[in-house]
Design a protein around this motif. Sequence first.
Motif, short mmCIF file in Angstrom:
data_model
loop_
_atom_site.label_atom_id
_atom_site.label_comp_id
_atom_site.label_asym_id
_atom_site.label_seq_id
_atom_site.Cartn_x
_atom_site.Cartn_y
_atom_site.Cartn_z
N PHE A 1 35.60 125.43 -72.51
CA PHE A 1 36.49 126.06 -71.54
C PHE A 1 37.42 125.00 -70.98
CE2 PHE A 1 33.47 129.23 -72.09
CZ PHE A 1 32.23 128.91 -71.57
N TRP A 2 38.64 125.40 -70.69
CA TRP A 2 39.63 124.46 -70.20
C TRP A 2 40.12 124.88 -68.82
CZ3 TRP A 2 44.91 125.21 -69.19
CH2 TRP A 2 45.66 124.04 -68.98
N CYS A 3 40.42 123.89 -67.98
CA CYS A 3 40.89 124.16 -66.63
C CYS A 3 41.99 123.17 -66.25
CB CYS A 3 39.75 124.02 -65.64
SG CYS A 3 40.26 124.10 -63.90
N VAL B 1 44.59 127.22 -63.42
CA VAL B 1 44.74 127.89 -64.71
C VAL B 1 43.50 127.64 -65.56
CG1 VAL B 1 46.13 128.07 -66.82
CG2 VAL B 1 47.24 127.64 -64.61
N GLN B 2 42.98 128.69 -66.16
CA GLN B 2 41.83 128.56 -67.04
C GLN B 2 42.10 129.28 -68.35
OE1 GLN B 2 38.61 129.50 -63.66
NE2 GLN B 2 37.68 128.76 -65.57
N SER B 3 41.53 128.73 -69.41
CA SER B 3 41.59 129.42 -70.69
C SER B 3 40.37 129.06 -71.52
CB SER B 3 42.87 129.03 -71.45
OG SER B 3 42.81 127.66 -71.85
N PRO B 4 39.93 129.96 -72.41
CA PRO B 4 40.43 131.32 -72.53
C PRO B 4 39.94 132.19 -71.40
CG PRO B 4 38.52 131.02 -73.93
CD PRO B 4 38.80 129.68 -73.31
N ARG B 5 40.42 133.39 -71.28
CA ARG B 5 39.92 134.31 -70.26
C ARG B 5 38.64 134.97 -70.70
NH1 ARG B 5 42.77 136.52 -66.35
NH2 ARG B 5 40.64 137.01 -65.69
N TYR B 6 38.50 135.19 -71.98
CA TYR B 6 37.31 135.83 -72.52
C TYR B 6 36.90 135.10 -73.80
CZ TYR B 6 39.07 139.57 -69.56
OH TYR B 6 39.53 140.30 -68.50
N LYS B 7 35.58 135.04 -74.00
CA LYS B 7 35.07 134.41 -75.21
C LYS B 7 33.76 135.08 -75.60
CE LYS B 7 35.47 131.06 -78.27
NZ LYS B 7 36.67 130.88 -79.12
N THR C 1 36.52 132.20 -66.99
CA THR C 1 36.33 132.55 -68.40
C THR C 1 35.05 133.36 -68.50
OG1 THR C 1 37.41 130.55 -69.23
CG2 THR C 1 35.91 131.71 -70.73
N THR D 1 37.58 119.88 -69.20
CA THR D 1 36.95 120.72 -70.21
C THR D 1 35.45 120.79 -69.96
OG1 THR D 1 38.61 120.07 -71.85
CG2 THR D 1 36.60 121.09 -72.67
#
Lengths: 115, 110
Positions: free
Chosen positions: A21-23, A5-11, A110, A76
């Motif tokens: 970015f987070w994973c 899982v990663q977030s955000p998808r877009y930046k 991301t 991160t």
Amino acid sequence: EAGVVQSPRYKIIEKKQPVAFWCNPISGHNTLYWYRQNLGQGPELLIRYENEEAVDDSQLPKDRFSAERLKGVDSTLKIQPAELGDSAVYLCASSLAGAVQETQYFGPGTRLLVL
Amino acid sequence: GQSLEQPSEVTAVEGAIVQINCTYQTSGFYGLSWYQQHDGGAPTFLSYNALDGLEETGRFSSFLSRSDSYGYLLLQELQMKDSASYFCAGFTGGGNKLTFGTGTQLKVEL
């Protein structure tokens, strides 16, 4: 079983701004990787973690990039300050620990756009 | 340094067979993997060759020849959903580092 899982998808950010970015890897996967993928190219490794330890960060631009994986699970990746050339897709992957040539499972990435 | 070269683009028709080649120049080479990536998606593992020869997984097969520093991915009975980018990737650096190739964009046409 949940994937990486990663977030955000877009930046979208302006140059000189910071971004993170987070994973979250697959449960039970102790090895975590951050890759950067430029448009039309293959992913390039930035850093690899075995549990909490960064065992390969030779490709990480340390003047502006940093990463952490404090509890050996999620991670991160930070860029500060961002430059125009940092626009890319940042992919996180994970694999089981302890063996070489383990299959790596990738998250959706991301997409970063620096204006 | 490490480098894996692939054709940039391949076009084939639905139902056909296509081969995507990968030539590499790496030191400490341990094996070759193949990944599929749809536009905007994550790279997805397809196959891995640790030894010379052919590995078959359903419609996909992968081949490795260490003596020729060469491998290929063979896709049979092509479907429209196979339109994607395909990357070969070599394990180097003690077997823990994955270096990706330049990528091949496959277009499947009717």
